[in-house]
Design an enzyme around this catalytic site. Structure first.
Site, PDB file in Angstrom:
ATOM      1  N   CYS A 111       0.836  -1.200   0.000  1.00  0.00           N
ATOM      2  CA  CYS A 111       0.000   0.000   0.000  1.00  0.00           C
ATOM      3  C   CYS A 111       0.874   1.254   0.000  1.00  0.00           C
ATOM      4  CB  CYS A 111      -0.955  -0.053   1.182  1.00  0.00           C
ATOM      5  SG  CYS A 111      -2.339   1.100   1.095  1.00  0.00           S
ATOM      6  N   HIS A 112       0.831   2.069   1.059  1.00  0.00           N
ATOM      7  CA  HIS A 112       1.669   3.257   1.190  1.00  0.00           C
ATOM      8  C   HIS A 112       3.040   2.934   1.785  1.00  0.00           C
ATOM      9  CE1 HIS A 112      -2.266   5.211   0.785  1.00  0.00           C
ATOM     10  NE2 HIS A 112      -1.612   6.298   0.432  1.00  0.00           N
TER      11      HIS A 112
END
Length: 180
Positions: A111-112
């Site tokens: 994800c991030h």
């Protein structure tokens, strides 16, 4: 399949981690026999999120300050908006992350989570994926970004979002098992 018995994995996290992206890899690694520590700049429990809502808290096993990356076989960096944003500004977190790359050990980021890799300076000329809205950040740091559920490049395992967790966890276990 060989178990991960004897393998130690650090999950680097702070407040604001996406809870599924920490809890599911932790469970998969432990189910395969790995010893897993949540390592954090914070003391005490850290707050998870289920997207934008507060979720579960997770106990910190080891405070980042003074933890030696050499005592671990692999690193996992969960996403969430707040967690990677805090870690990428923490010099100890960046040194800890770089040490895994310097030693050629497996690293997983979802994800991030790859934001931390940008500030650690370890993604130039690597192929990886992430949540699409940080694609430009990764490309500006020299990465070759692709839109796939899981990407492996020289021991770096990346995935996009919680919907890719099955593939991320399976590939992460495989990379740790196959690492020297």
């Amino acid at each position: 399949m060989r178990p991960l018995t004897g393998k130690r994995v650090a999950i680097l996290a702070s407040h604001g981690f996406e809870q599924s992206e920490l809890l599911e890899p932790m469970k998969a690694l432990r189910d395969h026999g790995a010893e897993v520590d949540v390592v954090s700049p914070e003391e005490g429990p850290i707050q998870g999120f289920a997207h934008f809502d507060k979720g579960e808290t997770v106990a910190v096993d080891r405070r980042l300050e003074g933890v030696d990356a050499g005592s671990y076989d692999a690193l996992v960096i969960p996403g969430g908006l707040f967690n990677p944003d805090a870690l990428r500004r923490d010099d100890d977190a960046l040194r800890f992350t770089r040490a895994f790359f310097d030693a050629g050990k497996p690293v997983g980021a979802i994800c991030h989570g790859p934001w931390v890799l940008v500030d650690a300076g370890v993604i130039d000329a690597r192929e990886l994926t992430s949540v699409p809205n940080i694609q430009r950040d990764l490309q500006n740091a020299g990465a070759r970004w692709v839109d796939r559920e899981v990407v492996v490049d020289r021991g770096l395992v990346t995935s996009r979002t919680p919907k890719d967790l099955d593939a991320f966890c399976a590939t992460l276990v495989e990379q740790i098992r196959d690492a020297a």
